[in-house]
Design a protein around this motif. Structure first.
Motif, PDB file in Angstrom:
ATOM      1  N   UNK A 261       0.013  -4.946  -9.024  1.00 32.11           N
ATOM      2  CA  UNK A 261      -0.901  -4.398  -8.023  1.00 32.11           C
ATOM      3  C   UNK A 261      -0.355  -4.439  -6.617  1.00 32.11           C
ATOM      4  N   UNK A 262       0.974  -4.479  -6.470  1.00 31.25           N
ATOM      5  CA  UNK A 262       1.557  -4.630  -5.125  1.00 31.25           C
ATOM      6  C   UNK A 262       1.197  -3.471  -4.201  1.00 31.25           C
ATOM      7  N   UNK A 263       1.145  -2.268  -4.728  1.00 29.66           N
ATOM      8  CA  UNK A 263       0.805  -1.120  -3.883  1.00 29.66           C
ATOM      9  C   UNK A 263      -0.652  -1.201  -3.436  1.00 29.66           C
ATOM     10  N   UNK A 264      -1.552  -1.458  -4.379  1.00 25.04           N
ATOM     11  CA  UNK A 264      -2.969  -1.549  -4.035  1.00 25.04           C
ATOM     12  C   UNK A 264      -3.301  -2.748  -3.177  1.00 25.04           C
ATOM     13  N   UNK A 265      -2.528  -3.822  -3.295  1.00 30.83           N
ATOM     14  CA  UNK A 265      -2.798  -5.033  -2.508  1.00 30.83           C
ATOM     15  C   UNK A 265      -2.438  -4.860  -1.038  1.00 30.83           C
ATOM     16  N   UNK A 266      -1.581  -3.934  -0.714  1.00 33.28           N
ATOM     17  CA  UNK A 266      -1.150  -3.738   0.676  1.00 33.28           C
ATOM     18  C   UNK A 266      -1.074  -2.237   0.958  1.00 33.28           C
ATOM     19  N   UNK A 267      -2.229  -1.563   1.040  1.00 36.78           N
ATOM     20  CA  UNK A 267      -2.232  -0.104   1.171  1.00 36.78           C
ATOM     21  C   UNK A 267      -1.573   0.393   2.462  1.00 36.78           C
ATOM     22  N   UNK A 268      -1.735  -0.342   3.545  1.00 34.69           N
ATOM     23  CA  UNK A 268      -1.128   0.091   4.799  1.00 34.69           C
ATOM     24  C   UNK A 268       0.390   0.132   4.730  1.00 34.69           C
ATOM     25  N   UNK A 269       0.979  -0.943   4.187  1.00 37.73           N
ATOM     26  CA  UNK A 269       2.435  -0.990   4.039  1.00 37.73           C
ATOM     27  C   UNK A 269       2.908   0.034   3.010  1.00 37.73           C
ATOM     28  N   UNK A 270       2.117   0.252   1.979  1.00 36.64           N
ATOM     29  CA  UNK A 270       2.482   1.240   0.974  1.00 36.64           C
ATOM     30  C   UNK A 270       2.482   2.652   1.559  1.00 36.64           C
ATOM     31  N   UNK A 273       5.651   2.995   3.336  1.00 37.21           N
ATOM     32  CA  UNK A 273       6.737   3.239   2.384  1.00 37.21           C
ATOM     33  C   UNK A 273       6.765   4.713   1.978  1.00 37.21           C
ATOM     34  N   UNK A 274       5.601   5.275   1.698  1.00 35.03           N
ATOM     35  CA  UNK A 274       5.536   6.690   1.324  1.00 35.03           C
ATOM     36  C   UNK A 274       6.047   7.568   2.451  1.00 35.03           C
ATOM     37  N   UNK A 275       5.737   7.193   3.681  1.00 36.11           N
ATOM     38  CA  UNK A 275       6.209   7.968   4.831  1.00 36.11           C
ATOM     39  C   UNK A 275       7.731   7.895   4.965  1.00 36.11           C
ATOM     40  N   UNK A 276       8.288   6.706   4.774  1.00 37.44           N
ATOM     41  CA  UNK A 276       9.743   6.557   4.843  1.00 37.44           C
ATOM     42  C   UNK A 276      10.439   7.326   3.717  1.00 37.44           C
ATOM     43  N   UNK A 277       9.719   7.554   2.631  1.00 40.96           N
ATOM     44  CA  UNK A 277      10.257   8.362   1.527  1.00 40.96           C
ATOM     45  C   UNK A 277      10.009   9.851   1.746  1.00 40.96           C
ATOM     46  N   UNK A 278       9.415  10.193   2.884  1.00 39.40           N
ATOM     47  CA  UNK A 278       9.160  11.592   3.193  1.00 39.40           C
ATOM     48  C   UNK A 278       8.175  12.252   2.251  1.00 39.40           C
ATOM     49  N   UNK A 279       7.365  11.437   1.548  1.00 40.59           N
ATOM     50  CA  UNK A 279       6.417  11.949   0.560  1.00 40.59           C
ATOM     51  C   UNK A 279       7.113  12.835  -0.474  1.00 40.59           C
ATOM     52  N   UNK A 280       8.393  12.606  -0.660  1.00 42.54           N
ATOM     53  CA  UNK A 280       9.188  13.349  -1.641  1.00 42.54           C
ATOM     54  C   UNK A 280       9.068  12.650  -2.993  1.00 42.54           C
ATOM     55  N   UNK A 281       8.603  13.328  -4.044  1.00 43.40           N
ATOM     56  CA  UNK A 281       8.391  12.643  -5.332  1.00 43.40           C
ATOM     57  C   UNK A 281       9.611  11.890  -5.842  1.00 43.40           C
ATOM     58  N   UNK A 301       9.056  -5.810   2.240  1.00 39.29           N
ATOM     59  CA  UNK A 301      10.497  -6.053   2.302  1.00 39.29           C
ATOM     60  C   UNK A 301      11.285  -4.762   2.104  1.00 39.29           C
ATOM     61  N   UNK A 302      10.849  -3.945   1.159  1.00 43.86           N
ATOM     62  CA  UNK A 302      11.518  -2.656   0.959  1.00 43.86           C
ATOM     63  C   UNK A 302      11.305  -1.744   2.159  1.00 43.86           C
ATOM     64  N   UNK A 303      10.118  -1.785   2.737  1.00 50.68           N
ATOM     65  CA  UNK A 303       9.839  -0.988   3.936  1.00 50.68           C
ATOM     66  C   UNK A 303      10.782  -1.391   5.064  1.00 50.68           C
ATOM     67  N   UNK A 304      10.976  -2.685   5.249  1.00 50.78           N
ATOM     68  CA  UNK A 304      11.871  -3.165   6.314  1.00 50.78           C
ATOM     69  C   UNK A 304      13.301  -2.700   6.062  1.00 50.78           C
ATOM     70  N   UNK A 305      13.742  -2.750   4.823  1.00 54.68           N
ATOM     71  CA  UNK A 305      15.107  -2.309   4.503  1.00 54.68           C
ATOM     72  C   UNK A 305      15.306  -0.838   4.842  1.00 54.68           C
ATOM     73  N   UNK A 306      14.319  -0.010   4.482  1.00 51.92           N
ATOM     74  CA  UNK A 306      14.440   1.422   4.757  1.00 51.92           C
ATOM     75  C   UNK A 306      14.350   1.715   6.248  1.00 51.92           C
ATOM     76  N   UNK A 307      13.442   1.035   6.937  1.00 51.01           N
ATOM     77  CA  UNK A 307      13.241   1.302   8.363  1.00 51.01           C
ATOM     78  C   UNK A 307      14.435   0.876   9.197  1.00 51.01           C
TER      79      UNK A 307
END
Length: 461
Positions: A261-270, A273-281, A301-307
């Protein structure tokens, strides 16, 4: 006959007699109502043995492969409007008359945008509705590989799937195309329409030979390029919306582990993450795979790595899939002028760029309109908020900037800065009361035009 009936009234002789009674001599009707020929009434010069070769209706000449549709894409989400549009285009009972039916539907979009997933999902939905009882043919045309599948090879593969044995395979492309259309026409009469899913086409030339002549069939094409030359129903795909991207991340993780449930537990950070992925599937699926491979890793942590990454695309790689590799397939097909334009557009300031700034980037007096539209057809560039403005997907911008050489980039930035400085000075002259320089500013005819230019170019400035 009487003696035969007396001996075996309900056996073979009786059946023969009853069959003869059903058919008057000379009627031409079959004795058995089945696969036997009636030779009565014939004139024969000597003793005759009749031989009939029977081919059962619908029987194939060889093994068929009419159920080659790939499995439904795991984690498919969103695309409700696009799916409905595609189903309407494929509907065999559409409102158009047969003479004007649209036989081809073409889904186009940027590499990784989810074209194949949408096409396969829609094909499964069509099959569930009982459409295309003649079967579904699937072929990957590998249009963006170094050696795309030729028409000759694709026709051979489809004819083989339709049951054509090797010894009956024509040798020329035209002959194969004719046999392909004929085979599908017979199949339409005997079994019903067929759906041909031609994945990953790079040109109309790859698809044209695959279009059947019978209006009961349909062809569904996916391509990174728009293919208006086919006379097809065109369905361009954009990136997913915010909610759809969030749902894709959550669903992909829960496929790997229903309790994740990591995505649902932190919707703002998720969402970040989707924005950093450009909403590209493709990028979203890779990000989900990276998280699934490391169950203890927080989304943050993944968000920080991408940013913080110098090149985001380095991280959007799960070993089997790569956003960079997907973009490279499109990039290496570009002519040198278009490849250069893509690299320079990636260096443009602001989220969108105007035609005049494009001209400055490439060092020309006017924008390279034909190259711009070619990149748009390839879905590497998108039209902006108004005509004459252009934008790049966030990840395409990262890719293009990474492909630009340092000297090339420095020279392009210098040209844009010089252009902005000259235009800003000219516009500013119109904003100063009683300025003597206003009459010499050239590009602007008055204060309103100067203000409009500043407003339009604000983000770039």
């Amino acid at each position: 006959m009487a003696q035969l009936l007396a001996a075996e009234p309900s056996g073979v002789a009786g059946a023969v007699a009853r069959a003869m009674e059903r058919s008057a001599p000379g009627s031409g009707a079959s004795w058995y109502g089945g696969d036997h020929a009636d030779f009565r009434g014939g004139v024969f010069l000597r003793e005759v043995i009749g031989v009939q070769v029977v081919i059962q209706e619908g029987a194939a000449a060889g093994p068929e492969a009419m159920a080659g549709l790939p499995p439904r894409p795991g984690g498919f989400t969103g695309r409700d409007r696009e799916t409905a549009d595609l189903l309407r285009a494929l509907d065999p009972a559409g409102t158009r008359p047969a003479a004007s039916a649209v036989l081809v539907a073409s889904v186009s979009g940027l590499g990784g945008i989810g074209k194949t997933a949408l096409a396969v999902e829609t094909a499964h939905l069509a099959r569930e509705r009982g459409w295309f009882p003649g079967g579904i043919l699937f072929i990957d045309l590998h249009g963006y590989d170094r050696e795309p599948v030729t028409a000759d090879r694709s026709l051979r593969a489809l004819l083989h799937a339709l049951g054509t044995p090797p010894e009956r395979m024509p040798t020329t492309t035209d002959e194969r195309a004719a046999l392909y259309r004929s085979t599908l026409a017979v199949r339409a009469r005997e079994r019903g329409g067929v759906l041909v899913l031609a994945d990953n086409a790079s040109s109309a030339d790859q698809v044209r030979p695959l279009v059947p002549g019978d209006s009961r069939h349909r062809v569904l094409v996916t391509s990174r390029d728009r293919l208006p030359q086919l006379g097809a129903r065109l369905l361009p795909l954009d990136e997913l919306g915010t909610e759809e991207a969030y749902e894709l991340l959550d669903r992909a993780l829960r496929i790997a582990d229903p309790h994740d449930g990591r995505v649902g537990d932190d919707p703002g950070t998720s969402d970040r993450l989707a924005s950093l992925c450009g909403h590209l599937p493709l990028a979203l699926q890779i990000a989900a795979a990276l998280l699934a491979a490391d169950p203890g890793k927080p989304v943050s942590e993944l968000v920080a790595e991408l940013a913080e990454a110098h090149d985001r695309l380095d991280h959007l790689d799960d070993g089997a899939r790569s956003v960079r590799a997907a973009f490279e397939l499109s990039y290496r097909r570009l002519p040198p002028e278009q490849a250069r334009l893509l690299r320079l557009l990636a260096l443009a300031p602001g989220p969108e760029v105007s035609d005049e700034v494009v001209a400055a980037l490439v060092g020309a007096g006017r924008p390279p309109v034909r190259d711009q539209h070619a990149l748009a057809r390839a879905h590497l560039v998108e039209t902006g908020r108004t005509r004459g403005w252009w934008r790049l997907h966030d990840l395409v911008r990262v890719f293009g900037a990474g492909m630009a050489a340092r000297a090339e980039g420095d020279a392009a930035r210098a040209r844009v800065l010089r252009h902005y400085l000259e235009r800003a000075r000219a516009a500013d002259a119109h904003l100063k009361p009683h300025s003597e320089a206003a009459e010499e500013t050239g590009p602007f005819r008055g204060r309103a035009e100067a203000l409009a230019w500043f407003d339009a170019e604000r983000a770039g400035l």
